[in-house]
Design an enzyme around this catalytic site. Structure first.
Site, PDB file in Angstrom:
ATOM      1  N   LYS A  10       0.818  -1.215   0.000  1.00  0.00           N
ATOM      2  CA  LYS A  10       0.000   0.000   0.000  1.00  0.00           C
ATOM      3  C   LYS A  10       0.860   1.277   0.000  1.00  0.00           C
ATOM      4  O   LYS A  10       2.068   1.221   0.270  1.00  0.00           O
ATOM      5  CB  LYS A  10      -0.944  -0.045   1.209  1.00  0.00           C
ATOM      6  N   TYR A  50     -12.319  -1.136  -3.702  1.00  0.00           N
ATOM      7  CA  TYR A  50     -12.851  -1.336  -2.347  1.00  0.00           C
ATOM      8  C   TYR A  50     -14.369  -1.104  -2.276  1.00  0.00           C
ATOM      9  O   TYR A  50     -14.897  -0.808  -1.204  1.00  0.00           O
ATOM     10  CB  TYR A  50     -12.127  -0.428  -1.355  1.00  0.00           C
ATOM     11  N   ASN A 113      -2.013   0.106   6.822  1.00  0.00           N
ATOM     12  CA  ASN A 113      -1.482  -1.168   7.314  1.00  0.00           C
ATOM     13  C   ASN A 113      -0.631  -1.922   6.303  1.00  0.00           C
ATOM     14  O   ASN A 113      -0.543  -3.143   6.335  1.00  0.00           O
ATOM     15  CB  ASN A 113      -2.625  -2.031   7.878  1.00  0.00           C
ATOM     16  N   HIS A 116      -2.160  -5.479   1.489  1.00  0.00           N
ATOM     17  CA  HIS A 116      -3.470  -6.126   1.305  1.00  0.00           C
ATOM     18  C   HIS A 116      -3.223  -7.600   1.026  1.00  0.00           C
ATOM     19  O   HIS A 116      -2.239  -7.963   0.397  1.00  0.00           O
ATOM     20  CB  HIS A 116      -4.184  -5.504   0.099  1.00  0.00           C
ATOM     21  N   GLU A 127      -9.672  -9.949  -7.714  1.00  0.00           N
ATOM     22  CA  GLU A 127      -8.732  -8.851  -7.472  1.00  0.00           C
ATOM     23  C   GLU A 127      -7.528  -8.924  -8.416  1.00  0.00           C
ATOM     24  O   GLU A 127      -7.056  -7.899  -8.915  1.00  0.00           O
ATOM     25  CB  GLU A 127      -8.287  -8.879  -6.005  1.00  0.00           C
TER      26      GLU A 127
HETATM   27  P1  GDP Z   1      -8.086  -6.690   5.681  1.00  0.00           P
HETATM   28  O1  GDP Z   1      -8.775  -7.808   4.933  1.00  0.00           O
HETATM   29  O2  GDP Z   1      -7.238  -7.174   6.824  1.00  0.00           O
HETATM   30  O3  GDP Z   1      -7.321  -5.757   4.756  1.00  0.00           O
HETATM   31  O4  GDP Z   1      -9.241  -5.797   6.376  1.00  0.00           O
HETATM   32  P2  GDP Z   1     -10.697  -5.339   5.896  1.00  0.00           P
HETATM   33  O5  GDP Z   1     -11.139  -6.085   4.664  1.00  0.00           O
HETATM   34  O6  GDP Z   1     -11.575  -5.372   7.105  1.00  0.00           O
HETATM   35  O7  GDP Z   1     -10.495  -3.797   5.524  1.00  0.00           O
HETATM   36  C1  GDP Z   1      -9.902  -3.407   4.300  1.00  0.00           C
HETATM   37  C2  GDP Z   1      -8.967  -2.257   4.555  1.00  0.00           C
HETATM   38  O8  GDP Z   1      -9.732  -1.130   4.997  1.00  0.00           O
HETATM   39  C3  GDP Z   1      -7.948  -2.482   5.679  1.00  0.00           C
HETATM   40  O9  GDP Z   1      -6.834  -3.229   5.273  1.00  0.00           O
HETATM   41  C4  GDP Z   1      -7.592  -1.051   6.060  1.00  0.00           C
HETATM   42  O10 GDP Z   1      -6.674  -0.471   5.143  1.00  0.00           O
HETATM   43  C5  GDP Z   1      -8.946  -0.356   5.909  1.00  0.00           C
HETATM   44  N1  GDP Z   1      -9.639  -0.294   7.205  1.00  0.00           N
HETATM   45  C6  GDP Z   1     -10.238  -1.308   7.890  1.00  0.00           C
HETATM   46  N2  GDP Z   1     -10.754  -0.879   9.056  1.00  0.00           N
HETATM   47  C7  GDP Z   1     -10.482   0.459   9.109  1.00  0.00           C
HETATM   48  C8  GDP Z   1     -10.770   1.494  10.071  1.00  0.00           C
HETATM   49  O11 GDP Z   1     -11.373   1.266  11.126  1.00  0.00           O
HETATM   50  N3  GDP Z   1     -10.308   2.752   9.752  1.00  0.00           N
HETATM   51  C9  GDP Z   1      -9.657   3.043   8.600  1.00  0.00           C
HETATM   52  N4  GDP Z   1      -9.244   4.289   8.365  1.00  0.00           N
HETATM   53  N5  GDP Z   1      -9.374   2.094   7.675  1.00  0.00           N
HETATM   54  C10 GDP Z   1      -9.779   0.823   7.926  1.00  0.00           C
END
Ligand code: GDP
Length: 138
Positions: A10, A50, A113, A116, A127
């Site tokens: 990222k 997304y 973070n 992905h 994807e």
């Molecule tokens: P992943 O599968 O571990 O990437 O997590 P998710 O599918 O739940 O979320 C997708 C992405 O959205 C995450 O990797 C983060 O970059 C972002 N994200 C998830 N939760 C949050 C949050 O509470 N705040 C913000 N700013 N970004 C978030």
């Protein structure tokens, strides 16, 4: 069974110079890179990738973040690729990520973070094809 997953390094990790270190961890864990490129996503393209999160409160922040700088997109192959890669990247929130994971080492917050990783074989295929044609997968 050998299968494939999809990853992005990222913008936070790109902009702080962590791309090489992250690719090193991916290689050391036994993943074969079968497609890779750097791309600077527009906000529209990041939003499309997304779209599943479009109703979540953090969607606007996520789109801004993912279009802030270049990402490295890649398709990775390994036995049990999806599950093993999720283990290698660690929890979404780096505060909860285990030692030895990519997010423990490189992520700074739940939003920013570093990487992905696809959450299913089906999403890995969707994807991967968002970024790569069949001709670009080796
Ligand atoms: P992943 O599968 O571990 O990437 O997590 P998710 O599918 O739940 O979320 C997708 C992405 O959205 C995450 O990797 C983060 O970059 C972002 N994200 C998830 N939760 C949050 C949050 O509470 N705040 C913000 N700013 N970004 C978030």
């Amino acid at each position: 069974m050998t299968n494939r997953t999809f990853t992005m390094i990222k913008p936070d990790a790109t902009l702080n110079g962590s791309t090489g270190g992250i690719l090193g961890m991916i290689n050391a864990a036994g993943f074969r890179i079968v497609a890779m490129k750097m791309v600077h996503l527009s906000a529209a393209k990041a939003g499309e990738f997304y779209a599943v999160h479009s109703e979540r409160p953090f969607y606007g922040e996520l789109v801004e973040f993912m279009s802030r700088g270049p990402i490295t997109a890649a398709i990775l192959e390994k036995e049990n690729a999806v599950e093993d890669f999720r283990k290698l990247i660690g929890a979404t929130n780096p505060a909860q990520a285990e030692e030895g994971t990519i997010r423990k080492k490189y992520a700074t917050s739940i939003g920013e973070n570093a990487v992905h990783g696809s959450d299913s074989d089906e999403n890995a295929a969707i994807e991967g094809s968002f970024f790569f044609s069949k001709l670009e997968q080796f």
